[in-house]
Design an enzyme around this catalytic site. Sequence first.
Site, PDB file in Angstrom:
ATOM      1  N   LYS A   1     -27.505  -5.134  19.214  1.00 32.68           N
ATOM      2  CA  LYS A   1     -27.826  -6.389  18.670  1.00 32.68           C
ATOM      3  C   LYS A   1     -28.049  -7.395  19.468  1.00 32.68           C
ATOM      4  CE  LYS A   1     -27.589  -7.747  13.963  1.00 32.68           C
ATOM      5  NZ  LYS A   1     -27.450  -6.797  12.888  1.00 32.68           N
TER       6      LYS A   1
HETATM    7  P1  NAD Z   1     -32.533 -13.412   5.149  1.00 33.30           P
HETATM    8  O1  NAD Z   1     -32.857 -14.260   6.251  1.00 33.30           O
HETATM    9  O2  NAD Z   1     -33.755 -12.747   4.462  1.00 33.30           O
HETATM   10  O3  NAD Z   1     -31.732 -14.115   3.901  1.00 33.30           O
HETATM   11  C1  NAD Z   1     -30.674 -14.940   4.215  1.00 33.30           C
HETATM   12  C2  NAD Z   1     -30.250 -15.407   2.819  1.00 33.30           C
HETATM   13  O4  NAD Z   1     -29.021 -16.110   2.959  1.00 33.30           O
HETATM   14  C3  NAD Z   1     -31.492 -16.631   2.552  1.00 33.30           C
HETATM   15  O5  NAD Z   1     -31.279 -16.627   0.877  1.00 33.30           O
HETATM   16  C4  NAD Z   1     -30.521 -18.100   3.055  1.00 33.30           C
HETATM   17  O6  NAD Z   1     -30.788 -19.067   2.156  1.00 33.30           O
HETATM   18  C5  NAD Z   1     -29.310 -17.593   2.526  1.00 33.30           C
HETATM   19  N1  NAD Z   1     -28.257 -18.561   3.584  1.00 33.30           N
HETATM   20  C6  NAD Z   1     -28.301 -18.738   4.768  1.00 33.30           C
HETATM   21  N2  NAD Z   1     -27.392 -19.757   5.136  1.00 33.30           N
HETATM   22  C7  NAD Z   1     -26.537 -19.623   4.086  1.00 33.30           C
HETATM   23  C8  NAD Z   1     -25.431 -20.358   3.696  1.00 33.30           C
HETATM   24  N3  NAD Z   1     -24.769 -21.183   4.665  1.00 33.30           N
HETATM   25  N4  NAD Z   1     -24.916 -20.504   2.557  1.00 33.30           N
HETATM   26  C9  NAD Z   1     -25.548 -19.781   1.534  1.00 33.30           C
HETATM   27  N5  NAD Z   1     -26.694 -19.123   1.738  1.00 33.30           N
HETATM   28  C10 NAD Z   1     -27.266 -19.054   2.942  1.00 33.30           C
HETATM   29  O7  NAD Z   1     -31.543 -12.527   5.541  1.00 33.30           O
HETATM   30  P2  NAD Z   1     -31.147 -10.995   5.294  1.00 33.30           P
HETATM   31  O8  NAD Z   1     -31.961 -10.064   5.949  1.00 33.30           O
HETATM   32  O9  NAD Z   1     -31.419 -10.845   3.694  1.00 33.30           O
HETATM   33  O10 NAD Z   1     -29.702 -10.787   5.856  1.00 33.30           O
HETATM   34  C11 NAD Z   1     -28.543 -11.223   5.056  1.00 33.30           C
HETATM   35  C12 NAD Z   1     -27.347 -10.522   5.608  1.00 33.30           C
HETATM   36  O11 NAD Z   1     -27.478  -9.223   5.403  1.00 33.30           O
HETATM   37  C13 NAD Z   1     -27.055 -10.880   6.991  1.00 33.30           C
HETATM   38  O12 NAD Z   1     -25.762 -10.895   7.167  1.00 33.30           O
HETATM   39  C14 NAD Z   1     -27.618  -9.679   7.608  1.00 33.30           C
HETATM   40  O13 NAD Z   1     -27.092  -9.514   9.104  1.00 33.30           O
HETATM   41  C15 NAD Z   1     -27.277  -8.644   6.808  1.00 33.30           C
HETATM   42  N6  NAD Z   1     -28.090  -7.295   6.749  1.00 33.30           N
HETATM   43  C16 NAD Z   1     -29.498  -7.633   6.654  1.00 33.30           C
HETATM   44  C17 NAD Z   1     -30.156  -6.187   6.674  1.00 33.30           C
HETATM   45  C18 NAD Z   1     -31.580  -6.011   6.570  1.00 33.30           C
HETATM   46  O14 NAD Z   1     -31.946  -4.967   6.486  1.00 33.30           O
HETATM   47  N7  NAD Z   1     -32.359  -7.239   6.418  1.00 33.30           N
HETATM   48  C19 NAD Z   1     -29.378  -4.910   7.097  1.00 33.30           C
HETATM   49  C20 NAD Z   1     -28.004  -5.037   7.192  1.00 33.30           C
HETATM   50  C21 NAD Z   1     -27.333  -6.330   7.148  1.00 33.30           C
END
Ligand code: NAD
Length: 511
Positions: free
Chosen positions: A178
């Site tokens: 990461k």
């Molecule tokens: P993203 O940036 O597309 O979306 C993040 C979302 O979280 C947004 O809606 C944002 O407004 C919200 N957010 C941010 N800070 C916040 C807070 N303090 N309170 C409430 N909401 C908040 O990110 P993503 O790709 O959807 O990833 C979200 C989570 O999933 C992360 O933990 C990431 O590590 C995990 N994840 C993502 C993937 C992927 O393929 N995108 C895969 C595995 C895990």
Amino acid sequence: MTARIAAETKRPTIYTEAMEVFHRAADLIGLDRRVRMELEEPDYEHIFYVTVKMHTRLVPLPQTEHAKYAQLPDSELLPDGLEPLLDGSFVFRRRALINANVFMRDGVVRLKNKGLYRVLPGRPERFKAYRVQHNQARGPYKGGTRFHQDVSLDLFKVLAAEMTWKTAIADVPFGGGKGGIKVDPKTLSSEELEALTLRYMYRLKPLIGPNLDIPAPDVGTDGTIMGLLLRQFTDGERERHSLRGVVTGKDTRIGGSEGRVKATGQGLAYCIQEWYADRGAVPAGATFILQGFGNVGSNAAEILAGMGAKLLAVNDSGGTIYSPTGIDVPDLLAYVYENPSNLRKTVAGYPKAQQISRNDLWDVDADICIPAALGGEITGPVAERLKVKLVAEGANGPTTPEGDRVLAKRGIELIPDIIGNAGGVTVSYYEWIQNKRMEHWSETEVNGRLEQAIKSNYRIIRDISRNTPRRTATHNSTRYCIGKEVDMRTAAMVLALKRIEAHYQLEGFSQ
Ligand code: NAD
């Protein structure tokens, strides 16, 4: 023994806290002492710095200084010479001065209908960057790239280790890594973000490669950023087309996989479907609350709504909305993502739901809670408040160890993140294979493979948890059950450790 004692006497960190479940599972299965030491700390922790030339910007003047400039006339600048940023500033391009009429005092200008701004001259800036490579026993390091202001070495260690467990659970031939940059991308212009991304890859290039370490998107990065990373890595290489698998999560037109964008949400939906199937039911009619409406949250919501489940409340970084009769997910998607005036891409202000406070989300009565934002959100007190039957983790590490204990005490079931959000890395693997073979699979083929992979691994974890070893047409848990029942998070870790340990046992250690 000494290494373990030394680790225990150290000050607790988010890394040692996140490793609690590793140690619990390692103790339970009597993990080989040397394998344990190999996995306890990352193989490599890279910290480096990237510098970027920042453009001149107009930063809103603090209210306290406004009186001094009350008489300053409006300046007229070419509007498309100013790029609005999400933090309220404007990046200034030289063409803004074509036919301009500028009145400046002490570096302050007044923009018509916008207010007072201080001109901050362009200058180089330095950003701290990371790539943690946790373990590669099962294959090349694999893991996302995060651009966020709150990252640290410890956080990347947590996330890289989590990738080692996740790739093992998903049974894809990768290890865990990461990385990212400590930066708030909302404060950068598109050109600055591009320059920062290219410079990051310039520095990273010796450390990564399609058979060595393969980054992907994470918070604050997307397919566009992956395209830039790909170009920077392959630029000038004679066989650059064969290097396409150096990053995953690319646009489908440049070697990305169909279904990759939705994959994490899709995988979570498959887990939830399997949770219901195990109870002789389907998600249709179930209600859910959601934190995060980004890639994972919005896609999970759309797919679950397609299965007939009802979204009652959503919280994101901009606000929280609630509707007791259910939120129309396609309509909310259009409000957030297809509405150019919704600059922050937030659910806040959605007119067909009530606006509630962030904390009230956790009090909404529903069947499922899906945390899909950042880590550490479901703390002990939050877990005490939840009125749900199931927490299905989309985010990485959304539940604290205390939160876990409270959920278990209250009988709230859990789909742990390492299987819940493994859909992303599983389809990243499909993307990597397609790149190696120069193939392009249909979305139906990708989703068919994903469903089979996620559901069979989910079933193995469930069998470990209940201690019911079984061999069926779709899964075989006989190798992994440990003779007693364990919670789902520990069960997932048992599966990961047994799969990783097999590599050390059967291949041995290189000297
Ligand atoms: P993203 O940036 O597309 O979306 C993040 C979302 O979280 C947004 O809606 C944002 O407004 C919200 N957010 C941010 N800070 C916040 C807070 N303090 N309170 C409430 N909401 C908040 O990110 P993503 O790709 O959807 O990833 C979200 C989570 O999933 C992360 O933990 C990431 O590590 C995990 N994840 C993502 C993937 C992927 O393929 N995108 C895969 C595995 C895990």
